[in-house]
Design a protein around this motif. Structure first.
Motif, PDB file in Angstrom:
ATOM      1  N   ARG A 181       0.811  -1.219   0.000  1.00 58.31           N
ATOM      2  CA  ARG A 181       0.000   0.000   0.000  1.00 58.31           C
ATOM      3  C   ARG A 181       0.844   1.270   0.000  1.00 58.31           C
ATOM      4  NH1 ARG A 181      -5.383  -0.514   1.795  1.00 58.31           N
ATOM      5  NH2 ARG A 181      -5.256   1.567   2.690  1.00 58.31           N
ATOM      6  N   GLU A 239      -7.737  -4.470  -0.879  1.00 58.93           N
ATOM      7  CA  GLU A 239      -8.637  -3.373  -0.481  1.00 58.93           C
ATOM      8  C   GLU A 239      -8.211  -2.053  -1.139  1.00 58.93           C
ATOM      9  OE1 GLU A 239      -8.113  -3.762   3.676  1.00 58.93           O
ATOM     10  OE2 GLU A 239      -9.402  -5.520   3.799  1.00 58.93           O
ATOM     11  N   GLN A 266      -9.476  -2.016  -4.586  1.00 58.73           N
ATOM     12  CA  GLN A 266     -10.911  -1.701  -4.598  1.00 58.73           C
ATOM     13  C   GLN A 266     -11.140  -0.208  -4.383  1.00 58.73           C
ATOM     14  OE1 GLN A 266     -11.855  -5.066  -1.669  1.00 58.73           O
ATOM     15  NE2 GLN A 266     -13.655  -5.173  -2.979  1.00 58.73           N
ATOM     16  N   GLN A 267     -10.361   0.363  -3.462  1.00 54.43           N
ATOM     17  CA  GLN A 267     -10.551   1.783  -3.172  1.00 54.43           C
ATOM     18  C   GLN A 267     -10.182   2.649  -4.383  1.00 54.43           C
ATOM     19  OE1 GLN A 267      -9.173   2.899   0.691  1.00 54.43           O
ATOM     20  NE2 GLN A 267      -9.372   5.087   0.310  1.00 54.43           N
ATOM     21  N   HIS A 324     -14.359 -13.166  -6.455  1.00 54.98           N
ATOM     22  CA  HIS A 324     -14.102 -12.055  -5.538  1.00 54.98           C
ATOM     23  C   HIS A 324     -14.511 -10.721  -6.155  1.00 54.98           C
ATOM     24  CE1 HIS A 324     -12.048  -9.186  -2.940  1.00 54.98           C
ATOM     25  NE2 HIS A 324     -12.097 -10.137  -2.025  1.00 54.98           N
ATOM     26  N   PRO A 325     -15.143  -9.840  -5.356  1.00 60.74           N
ATOM     27  CA  PRO A 325     -15.639  -8.559  -5.914  1.00 60.74           C
ATOM     28  C   PRO A 325     -14.555  -7.606  -6.394  1.00 60.74           C
ATOM     29  CG  PRO A 325     -16.011  -8.690  -3.523  1.00 60.74           C
ATOM     30  CD  PRO A 325     -15.568 -10.040  -3.968  1.00 60.74           C
ATOM     31  N   ARG A 367     -20.765 -17.340  -1.696  1.00 65.01           N
ATOM     32  CA  ARG A 367     -20.085 -16.721  -0.557  1.00 65.01           C
ATOM     33  C   ARG A 367     -19.644 -17.759   0.487  1.00 65.01           C
ATOM     34  NH1 ARG A 367     -20.069 -11.380   1.527  1.00 65.01           N
ATOM     35  NH2 ARG A 367     -21.103 -10.657  -0.363  1.00 65.01           N
ATOM     36  N   ASP A 396     -21.252 -12.046   5.544  1.00 59.32           N
ATOM     37  CA  ASP A 396     -22.064 -11.684   4.385  1.00 59.32           C
ATOM     38  C   ASP A 396     -22.371 -10.195   4.468  1.00 59.32           C
ATOM     39  OD1 ASP A 396     -23.808 -11.343   2.299  1.00 59.32           O
ATOM     40  OD2 ASP A 396     -24.973 -13.170   2.709  1.00 59.32           O
ATOM     41  N   THR A 397     -21.741  -9.426   3.611  1.00 58.71           N
ATOM     42  CA  THR A 397     -21.990  -7.982   3.566  1.00 58.71           C
ATOM     43  C   THR A 397     -22.621  -7.601   2.229  1.00 58.71           C
ATOM     44  OG1 THR A 397     -19.728  -7.633   2.793  1.00 58.71           O
ATOM     45  CG2 THR A 397     -20.106  -7.418   5.173  1.00 58.71           C
ATOM     46  N   SER A 398     -23.352  -8.561   1.654  1.00 57.07           N
ATOM     47  CA  SER A 398     -24.105  -8.251   0.435  1.00 57.07           C
ATOM     48  C   SER A 398     -25.235  -7.284   0.781  1.00 57.07           C
ATOM     49  CB  SER A 398     -24.691  -9.530  -0.153  1.00 57.07           C
ATOM     50  OG  SER A 398     -25.660 -10.073   0.736  1.00 57.07           O
ATOM     51  N   ASP A 442     -15.029  -7.853   6.128  1.00 54.95           N
ATOM     52  CA  ASP A 442     -15.329  -9.012   5.292  1.00 54.95           C
ATOM     53  C   ASP A 442     -14.354  -9.025   4.117  1.00 54.95           C
ATOM     54  OD1 ASP A 442     -16.359 -10.827   3.509  1.00 54.95           O
ATOM     55  OD2 ASP A 442     -18.238  -9.746   3.150  1.00 54.95           O
ATOM     56  N   PRO A 443     -13.460 -10.021   4.056  1.00 53.56           N
ATOM     57  CA  PRO A 443     -12.496 -10.038   2.936  1.00 53.56           C
ATOM     58  C   PRO A 443     -13.178 -10.199   1.581  1.00 53.56           C
ATOM     59  CG  PRO A 443     -12.403 -12.113   4.161  1.00 53.56           C
ATOM     60  CD  PRO A 443     -13.295 -11.189   4.944  1.00 53.56           C
ATOM     61  N   PHE A 444     -14.461 -10.532   1.606  1.00 55.84           N
ATOM     62  CA  PHE A 444     -15.224 -10.721   0.366  1.00 55.84           C
ATOM     63  C   PHE A 444     -16.166  -9.528   0.149  1.00 55.84           C
ATOM     64  CE2 PHE A 444     -18.256 -13.142  -2.400  1.00 55.84           C
ATOM     65  CZ  PHE A 444     -17.349 -13.754  -3.245  1.00 55.84           C
ATOM     66  N   MET A 445     -15.875  -8.416   0.814  1.00 51.83           N
ATOM     67  CA  MET A 445     -16.769  -7.251   0.750  1.00 51.83           C
ATOM     68  C   MET A 445     -16.737  -6.558  -0.606  1.00 51.83           C
ATOM     69  SD  MET A 445     -16.900  -3.827   3.198  1.00 51.83           S
ATOM     70  CE  MET A 445     -15.331  -3.066   2.713  1.00 51.83           C
ATOM     71  N   ASP A 446     -17.921  -6.246  -1.108  1.00 53.16           N
ATOM     72  CA  ASP A 446     -18.058  -5.327  -2.240  1.00 53.16           C
ATOM     73  C   ASP A 446     -18.517  -3.990  -1.651  1.00 53.16           C
ATOM     74  OD1 ASP A 446     -18.897  -3.752  -4.340  1.00 53.16           O
ATOM     75  OD2 ASP A 446     -19.713  -5.430  -5.487  1.00 53.16           O
ATOM     76  N   PRO A 447     -17.620  -3.031  -1.550  1.00 55.57           N
ATOM     77  CA  PRO A 447     -17.982  -1.793  -0.832  1.00 55.57           C
ATOM     78  C   PRO A 447     -19.154  -1.055  -1.484  1.00 55.57           C
ATOM     79  CG  PRO A 447     -15.792  -1.607  -1.863  1.00 55.57           C
ATOM     80  CD  PRO A 447     -16.216  -3.025  -2.002  1.00 55.57           C
ATOM     81  N   SER A 505      -7.128   0.074   6.903  1.00 53.54           N
ATOM     82  CA  SER A 505      -7.326   0.020   5.459  1.00 53.54           C
ATOM     83  C   SER A 505      -8.772  -0.338   5.127  1.00 53.54           C
ATOM     84  CB  SER A 505      -6.377  -1.009   4.835  1.00 53.54           C
ATOM     85  OG  SER A 505      -6.576  -2.288   5.408  1.00 53.54           O
ATOM     86  N   GLN A 506      -9.377  -1.152   5.977  1.00 53.31           N
ATOM     87  CA  GLN A 506     -10.755  -1.574   5.734  1.00 53.31           C
ATOM     88  C   GLN A 506     -11.719  -0.412   5.977  1.00 53.31           C
ATOM     89  OE1 GLN A 506     -10.155  -4.571   8.648  1.00 53.31           O
ATOM     90  NE2 GLN A 506      -9.477  -6.104   7.162  1.00 53.31           N
ATOM     91  N   ASP A 542     -10.918   2.781   5.713  1.00 55.79           N
ATOM     92  CA  ASP A 542     -10.711   3.742   4.612  1.00 55.79           C
ATOM     93  C   ASP A 542     -11.448   3.312   3.355  1.00 55.79           C
ATOM     94  OD1 ASP A 542      -9.101   5.377   6.115  1.00 55.79           O
ATOM     95  OD2 ASP A 542      -7.216   4.588   5.347  1.00 55.79           O
ATOM     96  N   LEU A 543     -11.372   2.014   3.063  1.00 55.45           N
ATOM     97  CA  LEU A 543     -12.039   1.509   1.856  1.00 55.45           C
ATOM     98  C   LEU A 543     -13.537   1.769   1.917  1.00 55.45           C
ATOM     99  CD1 LEU A 543     -12.404  -0.089  -0.741  1.00 55.45           C
ATOM    100  CD2 LEU A 543     -12.295  -2.201   0.607  1.00 55.45           C
ATOM    101  N   SER A 548     -14.608   5.401   1.757  1.00 56.83           N
ATOM    102  CA  SER A 548     -14.449   6.036   0.450  1.00 56.83           C
ATOM    103  C   SER A 548     -15.636   5.785  -0.481  1.00 56.83           C
ATOM    104  CB  SER A 548     -13.146   5.569  -0.218  1.00 56.83           C
ATOM    105  OG  SER A 548     -13.280   4.249  -0.716  1.00 56.83           O
ATOM    106  N   PHE A 549     -16.455   4.808  -0.154  1.00 53.95           N
ATOM    107  CA  PHE A 549     -17.637   4.520  -0.984  1.00 53.95           C
ATOM    108  C   PHE A 549     -18.923   5.159  -0.439  1.00 53.95           C
ATOM    109  CE2 PHE A 549     -16.807   1.455  -4.432  1.00 53.95           C
ATOM    110  CZ  PHE A 549     -15.462   1.236  -4.218  1.00 53.95           C
TER     111      PHE A 549
END
Lengths: 300, 300, 300
Positions: A162, A197, A200-201, A255-256, A284, C100-102, C131-136, C163-164, C166-167, C170-171
């Motif tokens: 990063r 991450e 993604q950002q 993965h998203p 998931r 699950d953060t869908s 969630d490492p599988f998060m779609d922000p 970092s999580q 911040d990500l 940012s959305f």
């Protein structure tokens, strides 16, 4: 095939072909041309190189095939890398492997890549490794010059953490468009360190090298690899995968972050396995089952 | 001597003299004045202090020499630090060493430093350590007051990690101008943790303390130190260095982050070794050879 | 009681009541109502839930008490969480715990929480784990919809690294208002990883879960816990604390980040201990004495 838009006028195929081991495949120039054409026929349009691959020989092998049919060039995106100086019989003055991200080396390396690849332009040039001796202003100067000369269209990095990405980006007047990182079910570091991450950002798609852990998912006998292999087998049955590697590709593709796996095989059947993974769906829970098998413990 | 511009009207000499051990050198006030004058004669204009050095005695020893010849003050830049409370016979109420970055302590400490150093202003005041109990607003209030009163011209930090630097900077109406960190061939943490990258990103030059690893490069017998010492010797012969420490200084000076080494010696011949390192050139491969010797493995 | 302003029209009581173990306390609905009313009488207005607490039962137990006296609702702030899917007899299809953060799950979970809690709105909804599988973008879409529907007033996170945070931030078109993290004298990670510094930088107050280390400060027999317990006892005598846990609360409350401890007890006397800690003062040296006891070494 899916295509990922990396910039206004640049798309990558979701599955990328990697030429890392091209020199090991013992292909004739005609064979290499056939391999390229078969990839293109299947929609794989993005090819991943580096100056150093095959002791500085892979770009040239690819370029010779391209020279036989120059019209292929406009159907593809060429990615290559610079910034590592390898010990080599071609460079007897080098005592160790080290990094060089000086303006001079970046420009020389890019020019050499253009010549080897038999092309007028590189679509994306990556810094191969974060260089602790980097002068970001020199890198910026090199990138700007290469862009202005029309030799390189876009720039990115590989294996950057990063802080390293942020540093370089802060010196550039344009956006880095990817970070090529190692990602596989047995190499989760970039999930844990926030590299993914960060992609993604910045809304950039990472390229994934060694998605199969250098083949270890098939063969490694350590406890972790066995756990992962068993879980991949189980999930593979659930989703209708043909092989272990196909489950891995499906896991990455799910993965998203829009991970783009690099398939470094010279065999079309292994490449097809990856392409067909685009039609599979790892849900998931299955994604986390593979993650858990790799970590060896449930999520908190 | 090289000079580094840290602000519009502030330059540091590239080689900085460190007074950490002044009290151990058993110098008379005249001796100390001579040491200062010899440094100035050679172009070393920046002197690094802290309130706590020598059990709170070093600033005063320096100040006594300065009082003998106050005209020296305008030829130099004085750096000092605050924020640590040491157990000491002078502070019997303290049960442990701890940090204090309260507004009251920062202002009191700066006032005490002014008195001890026999000066009207400090060029740069650093927070000595990141304080997990820091209230950044209090630090900002103290810094702003000291600046408005003309007591301190500029501010910086020491040993701050990235997140700590960012936090404090976000509360300040002016820029922190340096981060004084430990850097040596056997202490690479700030390369690895991104602290040096952060300095490059903010375009500030780091000061390096313990560049010789507290002398361990000469004497330590662990495997790593021996590896580093052997490599320093080899590179030293290549570049024409007179001594091991000179190679270390040349290694630090070669880095693009414009590292300013602090030389903490009372002997002019050791100081001269550092100054002469400015004329030596460690090239990129040599820089990595020393890095590799320290890490004990090649770069990836 | 102190109150902390988290947003223009949202205040939390400095001491928060946590309902994590409500199902274990074997309270009748009347008992639960009494507990809530006694908290409110003492000024504790903020109650911390999660969908999963008590195998998905705690929200409902609380909501049943609230249904008996709906007028209590407007005197309190309800915090709940979503994003974990636990294995449970209620969800036999789940093979493992996962996240699950869908968008779909966040909205369904919030709707379920509203129903269970017998309320029309949640004051603050937190993502329970990064969630490492998060779609922000999906999280942002869910949050925006829930806010527009008036179902959730504000949003935050729990256990998010820098970092999580911040990500996700940012959305979002609005600010995350807290990060609920584990903090105790024997769990210092968020001091060390910069999470608390990030809260200070964003000027948000963190909530602290397991402030007593899950009770380990009373009972654990490892070396570190014994060291901490002895120091807490010593400091407790100095500041006039009634009990070990009161020293811990005072230690947390002293920190400039405005930490809001979550007290997860069903016994009013333990809750009162926390409230009374607001009147005690842990000074800077004492704060560091407890830190040092936990780390097992002095500060640098």
């Amino acid at each position: 095939m899916q295509y990922i838009k990396l910039a206004e006028d640049l798309k990558f195929s979701r599955i990328i072909h990697g030429l890392w081991r091209l020199a090991d495949w013992n292909l004739s120039t005609n064979d290499t041309q056939t391999l390229i054409e078969q990839c293109l026929d299947r929609g794989i349009t993005t090819f991943d190189h580096a100056d150093i691959y095959g002791n500085y020989s892979c770009e040239k092998l690819f370029g010779q095939a391209l020279a036989q049919k120059p019209s292929l060039r406009e159907s593809m995106q060429l990615v290559t890398k610079c910034g590592i100086k390898l010990t080599s019989d071609k460079y007897p003055e080098r005592k160790i492997n080290f990094y060089d991200t000086s303006k001079e080396h970046i420009i020389n390396s890019a020019n050499e890549s253009l010549k080897n690849l038999n092309t007028d332009y590189i679509d994306v040039l990556l810094l191969h490794r974060p260089d602790p001796f980097m002068d970001p202003q020199e890198v910026a100067d090199a990138f700007i010059q290469l862009k202005e000369e029309g030799k390189v269209r876009y720039f990115g990095v590989s294996n950057f953490k990063r802080s390293q990405f942020d540093l370089l980006q802060s010196f550039l007047p344009f956006s880095l468009i990817t970070n090529q990182i190692e990602v596989s079910p047995t190499y989760l570091n970039h999930f844990e360190e926030g590299t993914i991450e960060q992609c993604q950002q910045h809304k950039i798609a990472p390229m994934a090298w060694s998605p199969l852990g250098g083949g270890s998912i098939f063969t490694a006998e350590d406890e972790r690899s066995i756990r992962v292999r068993n879980k991949l087998t189980e999930i593979g049955e659930e989703i209708g995968a043909k092989s272990l590697d196909q489950v891995v590709y499906a896991w990455l593709l799910a993965h998203p972050a829009t991970i783009m796996p690099i398939v470094g095989s010279g065999k079309m059947n292994r490449i097809d396995v990856a392409i067909q993974a685009l039609d599979l769906k790892v849900n998931r829970m299955q994604w986390f089952q593979i993650l858990e098998a790799s970590k060896g413990r449930p999520v908190d």
